[in-house]
Design an enzyme around this catalytic site. Structure first.
Site, PDB file in Angstrom:
ATOM      1  N   HIS A   1      -2.955   3.096  -4.686  1.00 21.06           N
ATOM      2  CA  HIS A   1      -2.251   2.761  -3.437  1.00 21.06           C
ATOM      3  C   HIS A   1      -0.781   2.442  -3.722  1.00 21.06           C
ATOM      4  CE1 HIS A   1      -5.770   2.647  -0.733  1.00 21.06           C
ATOM      5  NE2 HIS A   1      -6.427   2.273  -1.811  1.00 21.06           N
TER       6      HIS A   1
ATOM      7  N   ASP B   1       0.866  -1.183   0.000  1.00 19.89           N
ATOM      8  CA  ASP B   1       0.000   0.000   0.000  1.00 19.89           C
ATOM      9  C   ASP B   1       0.900   1.228   0.000  1.00 19.89           C
ATOM     10  OD1 ASP B   1      -2.322   1.762   0.430  1.00 19.89           O
ATOM     11  OD2 ASP B   1      -3.342  -0.083   0.994  1.00 19.89           O
TER      12      ASP B   1
ATOM     13  N   GLU C   1     -10.102   2.285  -4.784  1.00 21.91           N
ATOM     14  CA  GLU C   1      -9.761   3.680  -4.485  1.00 21.91           C
ATOM     15  C   GLU C   1      -8.711   4.272  -5.428  1.00 21.91           C
ATOM     16  OE1 GLU C   1     -10.719   3.926   0.222  1.00 21.91           O
ATOM     17  OE2 GLU C   1      -8.761   3.121  -0.270  1.00 21.91           O
TER      18      GLU C   1
HETATM   19  C1  ACM Z   1     -10.886  -0.619   1.094  1.00 22.63           C
HETATM   20  O1  ACM Z   1     -11.320  -0.395   2.232  1.00 22.63           O
HETATM   21  N1  ACM Z   1     -10.286   0.332   0.410  1.00 22.63           N
HETATM   22  C2  ACM Z   1     -11.023  -1.918   0.455  1.00 22.63           C
END
Ligand code: ACM
Length: 529
Positions: free
Chosen positions: A234, A162, A299
């Site tokens: 990410h 991440d 995201e």
């Molecule tokens: C997440 O909470 N972005 C999967």
């Protein structure tokens, strides 16, 4: 009913009391071709492989078992090693709490005679650990596997990459672990406060040998490791190491020191796919058989793709109308190359909303029931991962005593009441995002006893029965014996309380309603942090 029998957790399919007791003496023998998982599950009692009184034979479906305790022997019929392991866990629950110590002080014990026929309702009974926001040392991961196995939970989803850290060695791209695995400091201020940082480096990574060991340790305990390399968003840690794979290769990145969504994103180009294929191969080579591989997809801020002439030209050449379609195409390519390697891709629900998944890709709908229903209706296998009630990083109560959390509240009762029954639901999984989980003690506190409720609903396939709370109260004595820093049902112990902070984090129920509305129509992001 005999005392010990009322306290199985998770609840077995059927329990029949039989007359008498069996005197079990530590150092007892276990015989049969599935003896090894039974010996392992009961290791604290020092069993030896050899002649009975415990015999284990193969019979029935995978993960299923029948445990029969009679006055003169104990018989386990099990579909496979997992079934045998679970039957032994059930047998352990017939013993006093001391059976849950690493070395049991028990001498002879009269086990009540019983027949327990059992099988799980759901095949994916999972826990997700974010080891990126805070690294969890290997021995703590192994201990978590022990606790999952004790609860008949069978998937460990390791979120290995991440913005805040890359957590696995790469021999092909060593800067990933050399540069991407640590950050200079970590944010300490909460949303709305003046920004402050701890001026303390944080980092760590698993070597490929560590990963091999984790997977083998898990496999011995009927747990499958599901690695996650979260792409294309990410990506700050990847891009801190290899900016050339970024949407804007001239841009320099740092491993992120704060939480929230970052615009750092990989370029969805063939060179990035080749890079990821190499890294996936390293991870797969270490883990061994890996039926599921998570590629993230959540995201993503796609602005940098639209701003890049190279990426826009590539999008056009692929006859893709929008950056969203390119997001779908990219994840589809990765899923295809995983399929060539024998692994099914798993994605967060944004990748489903993007709309180009392979039929066999597993979807994790985290943003609510609407998107879960849509993924199921589209024919995907689904693992339920909704923020409410399965994000266990959220606090159990809206109280200043609770350790820091992104939001509140998700209680044991919320988890126990969650209905996982639906067609094509492969299973359910709790999430432990680690922005506010800096260490293993906090991990214990957040995971248990909500994880016990998770084990109950995933094993039985329905909301917990009214007797669950009584069984749970008894079960907490087992967690005490196992040395687990769980959250007591009536709130934290004095030393588990938070440093003072302002209560009033995100209201999770309201946030979920909001997400459900958003995912009806389109893509969206996590409530703001
Ligand atoms: C997440 O909470 N972005 C999967």
């Amino acid at each position: 009913m005999i005392e010990g029998m009322r306290h199985f957790l998770p609840a077995p399919r059927s329990v029949e009391a039989l007359p008498g007791v069996f005197p079990l003496t530590p150092g007892f023998g276990v015989a049969g071709d599935l003896a090894e998982p039974v010996r392992r599950a009961l290791a604290a009692l020092g069993p030896v492989i050899g002649d009975g009184p415990v015999s284990v034979r193969r019979h029935g479906a995978p993960e299923s078992s029948t445990l029969t305790v009679r006055a003169d022997d104990i018989e386990i019929l099990a579909g496979d090693a997992a079934g045998a392991f679970y039957a032994a866990q059930t047998l352990r629950q017939l013993l006093p709490h001391d059976a849950f110590r690493a070395v049991s002080p028990l001498s002879a014990y009269d086990v009540p005679c019983v027949r327990v026929a059992d099988a799980p309702a759901l095949s994916w009974r999972g826990a997700h650990l974010d080891v990126s926001r805070h690294f969890l040392p290997k021995h703590d991961v192994l201990r978590m596997i022990d606790l999952l196995a004790m609860h008949k939970l069978n998937r460990l989803h390791l979120h290995l990459a991440d913005d805040q850290g890359w957590r696995v060695e790469s021999r092909a791209y060593p800067r990933l672990h050399e540069i991407g695995s640590h950050r200079a400091q970590t944010i300490t201020s909460r949303k709305g406060e003046p920004e402050s940082y701890d001026a303390t480096p944080h980092g760590g990574f698993y070597t490929l040998d560590d990963l091999r060991e984790i997977a083998a340790y898990a496999r011995q305990r009927a747990v499958t490791v599901v690695p996650e390399i979260d792409v294309p968003g990410h990506a700050s840690a990847i891009l801190a190491a290899y900016p050339e794979f970024g949407a804007d290769p001239s841009r320099r990145h740092r491993v992120l020191e704060r939480w929230g969504i970052s615009p750092a994103i990989l370029a969805p180009l063939p060179k990035t796919i080749d890079f990821l294929a190499t890294v996936f191969d390293e991870v797969l080579g270490a883990l061994g058989e890996t039926p599921f591989f998570h590629i993230g997809g959540d995201e993503c801020v796609l602005d940098a793709w639209a701003a890049s002439t190279e990426i826009t030209a590539f999008q056009r050449a692929q006859h893709l109308a929008t950056p969203g379609d390119l997001h779908a195409w990219f994840l589809r390519r990765l899923a295809d190359l995983l399929a060539e390697r024998g692994s099914r891709a798993v994605v967060w629900d944004e990748a489903f909303v993007s709309g180009m998944l392979r039929d066999d890709t597993v979807v994790m709908p985290w943003r609510g029931t609407n998107v879960a229903r849509r993924a199921i209706a589209a024919g995907h296998d689904v693992v339920l991962t909704p923020v409410f009630p399965l994000y266990f990083d959220y606090a159990e109560a809206a109280s200043a005593d609770e350790p820091a959390a992104l939001g509140e509240s998700i209680t044991v009762g919320d988890v126990a009441a969650f209905d996982v029954a639906a067609e094509r639901v492969l299973g359910a999984q709790f999430q432990l995002w680690s922005e506010y989980i800096p260490d293993a003690r906090t991990l214990d506190y957040k995971a248990w006893p909500r994880g016990c409720a998770m084990a109950e609903i995933a094993w039985t396939g329905r909301p917990a029965a009214p007797d669950f709370l009584g069984r749970l109260e008894h079960h907490l004595g087992r967690l005490d014996a196992a040395g687990v820093n769980y959250r007591p049902l009536d709130g934290p112990r004095p030393w588990q309380r938070s440093r003072p902070h302002t209560p009033g984090g995100l209201d999770v129920a309201a946030a979920m309603r909001h997400l459900d509305e958003l995912t009806l129509s389109a893509d969206s992001t996590r409530p703001s942090m």
